[in-house]
Design an enzyme around this catalytic site. Sequence first.
Site, short mmCIF file in Angstrom:
data_model
loop_
_atom_site.label_atom_id
_atom_site.label_comp_id
_atom_site.label_asym_id
_atom_site.label_seq_id
_atom_site.Cartn_x
_atom_site.Cartn_y
_atom_site.Cartn_z
N SER A 134 0.82 -1.21 0.00
CA SER A 134 0.00 0.00 0.00
C SER A 134 0.85 1.26 0.00
CB SER A 134 -0.90 0.00 1.24
OG SER A 134 -1.51 1.25 1.43
N GLU A 183 0.20 3.65 1.74
CA GLU A 183 0.24 4.11 3.13
C GLU A 183 1.57 3.76 3.79
OE1 GLU A 183 -1.98 5.87 5.06
OE2 GLU A 183 -3.24 6.21 3.30
N TYR A 188 -1.98 0.35 10.25
CA TYR A 188 -2.20 -0.27 8.94
C TYR A 188 -0.95 -0.14 8.07
CZ TYR A 188 -3.81 -0.87 4.16
OH TYR A 188 -3.92 -1.28 2.85
#
Length: 325
Positions: A127, A129, A151
């Site tokens: 990801s 992120e 996450y």
Amino acid sequence: MKRALITGITGQDGSYLAELLLEKGYEVHGLVRRVAIEDPEHRLWRILHLKDRLQLHAASLESLPSIYRVFQTIKPDECYHLAAQSFVAYSFEDEFSTLNANINGTHHVLAALRDCTPDCRFYFAASSEMFGKVAEVPQTELTPFHPRSAYGISKVAGFHLTRNYREAYRIKASAGILYNHESPRRGFEFVTRKITSQAARIKLGLAREVRLGNLEARRDWGHAREYVRAMWSMLQQDSLTDYVVATGEQHSVRELADVAFSYVGLDYRDHVVVDPQFLRPADVETLLGDATKAKRELGWTCKITFKELVEEMVEADLRHFGGSR
């Protein structure tokens, strides 16, 4: 006939990937929780139209023995590991379950693959992120990671696990560092679907406002249907490596709201309320991907524009809530 296993097949990406693989003649297997099999109307809604063409297996990513049994039974040629606790905001509320599910789940899948089907090709859903507090704009495969949520941290761990299994055990593994990708199949808890669904509901007289957090956060948004093509392409290469998958364009949450409300003839400023409860303890202000490597080596490009994506989502939500534009 190639045999593929998808973890997270009931999610947005899993459903689009299942469609793609079936089109390409694969035998497609999905790993699901037992509760999903017992409640298909609610838990399997994204793949109900495919259910008769899929083979679903009840297992838990938290249970290594159950993952082993699936790999021993299926012996897949390709494994797409998409399952995760993927709602960033929730990872601030329950860091422990996010880290446990995402890190241990990935480790269990890799360990089972290594022992049961070592020639199986493996895709890990990484990801954007992971970049978090970005060191540079745009980000490439070489940009350092600085995650700002549990996450993001869990995805960094999964990324390194995937690379380690590739280097230490010669597993044919690839990680796709996918930037935000949306569709009408996105969950209602995500900001994109929250905005498009509320724009539709307000237009239909079913709601009056939508409460959001940081309107100035900027993301690189693409369509999930196009991003699953990149996943598949990664596993078809002779030598597997990692790729950034992104549009190379970025827009703010405010812009997304503007497009969504404009599509139904409304002004977002009349309906959007900034609510402090939706502000994150450590926000990621800007993400913008450079997918040059994916375009060069995979021949992957995206054609659906940001405006087309948002309008498709709003139109689908208008139909979902019983109206039309």
